[in-house]
Design an enzyme around this catalytic site. Structure first.
Site, PDB file in Angstrom:
ATOM      1  N   ASP A 468       0.709  -1.148  -0.400  1.00 22.37           N
ATOM      2  CA  ASP A 468      -0.312   0.029  -0.078  1.00 22.37           C
ATOM      3  C   ASP A 468       0.987   1.456   0.010  1.00 22.37           C
ATOM      4  OD1 ASP A 468      -2.276   1.122  -0.007  1.00 22.37           O
ATOM      5  OD2 ASP A 468      -3.182   0.386   1.636  1.00 22.37           O
ATOM      6  N   ASP A 526     -10.664   1.952  -3.653  1.00 25.35           N
ATOM      7  CA  ASP A 526     -11.229   0.919  -2.164  1.00 25.35           C
ATOM      8  C   ASP A 526     -12.838   1.107  -2.398  1.00 25.35           C
ATOM      9  OD1 ASP A 526      -8.908   1.409  -0.971  1.00 25.35           O
ATOM     10  OD2 ASP A 526      -8.379   2.771   0.264  1.00 25.35           O
TER      11      ASP A 526
HETATM   12  C1  GLA Z   1      -5.924   1.828   2.250  1.00 24.49           C
HETATM   13  C2  GLA Z   1      -6.471   0.864   1.495  1.00 24.49           C
HETATM   14  C3  GLA Z   1      -7.133  -0.342   1.565  1.00 24.49           C
HETATM   15  C4  GLA Z   1      -6.817  -0.951   3.481  1.00 24.49           C
HETATM   16  C5  GLA Z   1      -6.421   0.163   4.348  1.00 24.49           C
HETATM   17  C6  GLA Z   1      -5.917  -0.265   5.287  1.00 24.49           C
HETATM   18  O1  GLA Z   1      -7.276   2.493   2.448  1.00 24.49           O
HETATM   19  O2  GLA Z   1      -6.729   0.849   0.326  1.00 24.49           O
HETATM   20  O3  GLA Z   1      -7.465  -1.191   0.922  1.00 24.49           O
HETATM   21  O4  GLA Z   1      -5.678  -1.690   3.078  1.00 24.49           O
HETATM   22  O5  GLA Z   1      -5.401   1.611   3.347  1.00 24.49           O
HETATM   23  O6  GLA Z   1      -5.021   0.511   6.150  1.00 24.49           O
END
Ligand code: GLA
Length: 732
Positions: A468, A526
């Protein structure tokens, strides 16, 4: 002619699969682009030279005395008044190089079938001493062009360092390229299309986020008036880079040299002083992908998809079919607990999940998003026995185990920052999700990450990393950071062959082909709201084939939009990508579990087709595709390379004025084949606001030729907003 330089051929045609780039390599200058577009058919050397002579256009008043042909690296010194391909400076003064070949232009073939052109030249002009250029142009078997430049400051040069302020690739287009289309977007609404007329001046997209960006242009396309997914001539580019970058279409009154139209180009966006070459040093641009089609965006993107799929490290759909994922984020967030997660894993395995991914919250003091980031050691508080017991249980259930990391980021409240405050990139930036950036070039930082991640991969047996990157970078350049990231990913992959990595950045903020050279899929967004996802996926497909894009079935109420969606639409939406689930399925009803299990079986049945076939996006008949709201109704599908099989989804996103949607005219099929078109309701049965649905739909199938399905079409079933119809075509 410069001594020793005899170009192999005077006029070179790089051609594959109906597309061609024609270059005039006569003389001492850089090759000049005579044509980029549809193939011109085979022609002898004499004919091509005649063509080059015949293409010389008229000369107008108040212009260069001789019309200027567009070279592979246009600049001011050779008469180009547009955005220069190269911007150099030395000792505080601009350098305007004129390039002269230093050896014949070389054309050869890669073992993978690509034609490869290599151009070597030296710079002439004040301040240009010892500066050389190498330009590589590859024409992949799919007809995709890939271009890049390398500038080198020769060893032993006694002048000061050479600043590379900009270096990019640019290609000329004909005057018929009148419309430009690219993408913008934001968190949970990535890949928002925008289109407009090409005007004098620039359509310029500069990404200064230190990551690719939710709003990345992705594919900058320029085409003939009204071009769409399936129609019109299109020229499109992508900058394969995960840091700051620029993409543009520019039109000058004099046009792109002999071509008369705009130019299209892009490259890395460098901060002032970021690249300064000492003697012996080089700077290489990211690859610029350039793709052409006379059959709309789908034709242009198919060349990219085919090239991606031919890469040796591309996920193999037969040997390693993309496993169905369960990701824990929206199921438990930071609520980590061995018993709860074991139950979730057991439930997942029972409905056919093949990979279990533990998301954020397993390490250091990370009980929330304000602490612990950077401490890549399993939290003894949450996981007293470590992660091994969960990972072993997951494997015993027949799934592989994945783990979330965010290696380039730090919470200030972490042991790592307390020990290494000097690792904060650019000093302390304004907080973004309470986090700071780790400087991968700080002494010890890169090694710490490689060591910590590697140790966990080995100890726990991690098959998949969700990597990430949850903030933009501010107050700092991104060049060195991006290269260090690439080096880190490369090193991990060498150490752990077979380890799969997903590129996630607050959803889809790092979707590009630089990162995808060293990762195996992207997290497109997301948002698991299928109505949003339909549009995000529709446009992500302009660059990526389905198997490289993760898409998950979320809970009935979207966590990002608070909108309720049917299980059917959630399943149909995820089905078309690398599918997964992100939902606490321990709370599902028996009926939901049954539906999910039949959907996972459908995914396993269709994934080889979905992950090898050509993406087909039918243009919205009302021309709403490139609008902010998008179409009310859309149809998309995947057709097998031999066109024997296909799967299509027809989705109603919202209501529209027309009471009857009429017929759906499919595309991409073989007109001469006879197909059996069958409803596949495993992912859910749409009800629709109908007294009676079309007879074929009620019956469940029909048989028709590809020609009939494409030219006449089939009556669409009536759907409620938020419903999807799925059909599967097989040989009749
Ligand atoms: C980001 C990612 C999510 C999740 C969160 C965890 O927002 O895009 O899918 O993994 O971090 O903190």
């Amino acid at each position: 002619m410069i001594q020793g330089v005899t170009p192999t051929l005077d006029v070179i045609v790089l051609r594959a699969a109906g597309a061609a780039l024609v270059l005039d390599c006569r003389g001492e200058d850089l090759p000049r682009v005579l044509h980029w577009g549809a193939d011109i058919g085979s022609a002898g050397e004499d004919e091509l030279v005649r063509l080059a002579q015949d293409l010389v256009p008229a000369t107008g008043h108040s212009a260069l005395d001789e019309p200027w042909p567009f070279t592979l690296l246009p600049g001011s010194a050779d008469g180009w008044s547009g955005r220069p391909g190269v911007a150099l400076a030395r000792d505080g003064r601009p350098v305007f190089p004129r390039w002269r070949l230093t050896r014949p232009v070389a054309l050869d073939h890669d073992p993978d079938g690509a034609q490869r052109l290599t151009v070597d030249a030296a710079a002439h002009g004040v301040g240009a001493e010892g500066v050389t250029l190498r330009t590589e142009v590859r024409c992949e078997p799919s007809g995709l062009l890939r271009l890049r430049h390398t500038i080198t400051q020769a060893q032993g040069a006694d002048s000061g360092p050479l600043e590379v302020a900009g270096l990019g690739c640019v290609l000329p287009l004909p005057g018929t390229a009148t419309e430009v289309l690219d993408l913008s977007g934001r968190w949970c609404r990535e890949r928002l299309p925008q289109r407009g007329a090409v005007r004098f001046g620039s359509w310029l997209r500069e990404a200064r986020r230190g990551r690719t960006g939710h709003d990345a242009s992705l594919l900058m396309a320029c085409g003939t008036t009204g071009f769409g997914f399936r129609q019109g001539e299109v020229w499109a580019t992508h900058v394969a880079w995960s840091g700051d970058h620029v993409a543009y279409v520019e039109r000058l009154p004099e046009g792109a040299g002999w071509h008369g139209g705009p130019v299209i180009g892009g490259g890395e966006l460098l901060a002032p002083g970021e690249v300064r070459l000492a003697p012996g040093e080089s700077y290489t641009t990211p690859w610029l992908l350039a793709t052409y089609s006379d059959q709309g965006l789908d034709g242009a993107t198919a060349r990219i998809h085919r090239w991606l799929r031919a890469r040796p490290h591309h996920p193999d759909p037969v040997r390693r079919p993309r496993p169905l994922v369960l990701n824990t984020w929206e199921a438990v967030y930071f609520g980590h607990d061995l018993d709860r997660l074991t139950e979730l894993a057991e439930r997942a395995a029972s409905i056919g999940v093949e990979r279990f991914v533990l998301d954020d919250g397993w390490f250091g003091g990370r009980r929330h998003d304000r602490a612990g980031l950077g401490d890549w050691q399993v939290s003894p508080e949450m996981w007293p026995g470590g992660l091994r017991p969960l990972a072993d249980r997951v494997r015993a259930l027949g799934m592989d185990f994945g783990l979330w990391f965010e290696p380039e980021m730090l919470n200030v409240d972490s042991d790592v920052v307390r020990a290494h405050p000097d690792w904060l990139l650019g000093g302390e930036q304004r907080d973004w999700r309470h986090q700071q950036v780790l400087d991968l070039t700080a002494p010890g930082a890169w090694d710490y990450l490689l060591g910590a991640i590697s140790a966990l991969v080995e100890e726990i047996g991690i098959a998949f990393i969700k990597w990430d990157h949850n903030r933009d970078l501010h107050g700092t350049g991104a060049h060195a950071q991006t290269l260090a990231l690439y080096g880190l990913l490369d090193a991990l992959r060498v150490r752990h062959p077979g380890l799969e990595i997903e590129s996630c950045a607050s959803g889809g903020a790092r979707v590009d082909l630089g990162i995808l050279e060293r990762t195996d899929r992207v997290w497109a967004s997301d948002t698991n709201d299928p109505l949003e996802r339909q549009l995000i996926q529709r446009w992500t497909a302009s660059l990526l084939p389905p198997e490289l894009v993760g898409s998950h079935v979320g809970g009935p109420v979207s966590h990002t939009t608070a909108r309720t969606a049917s299980l059917g639409l959630r399943c149909v939406t995820a089905l078309f990508q690398h599918a997964g689930i992100e939902w606490d399925i321990t709370g599902c009803s028996d009926a939901e579990l049954r539906d999910l299990a039949s959907w996972t079986a459908l995914y396993r049945e269709l994934r080889q087709l979905l992950h090898t076939g050509d993406v087909v996006r039918l243009d919205a008949p009302d021309g709403t595709d490139a609008t902010e709201a998008g179409p009310a109704l859309l149809t998309h599908g995947v057709v097998a390379p031999d066109r024997a099989e296909a799967v299509f989804a027809h989705v109603r996103l919202r209501t529209s004025g027309a009471a009857n949607p009429g017929r759906i005219r499919l595309a991409g099929l073989d007109p001469a084949r006879s197909y059996r078109l069958r409803r596949r309701d495993e992912a859910g049965t749409p009800s629709g606001p109908a007294i009676s649905q079309p007879p074929w739909w009620e019956r469940g199938e029909l048989v028709a030729s590809g020609a009939v399905l494409m030219e006449v079409g089939v009556p669409a079933p009536l759907l409620h907003p938020g419903e999807a119809a799925l059909v599967h075509l097989t040989p009749a």
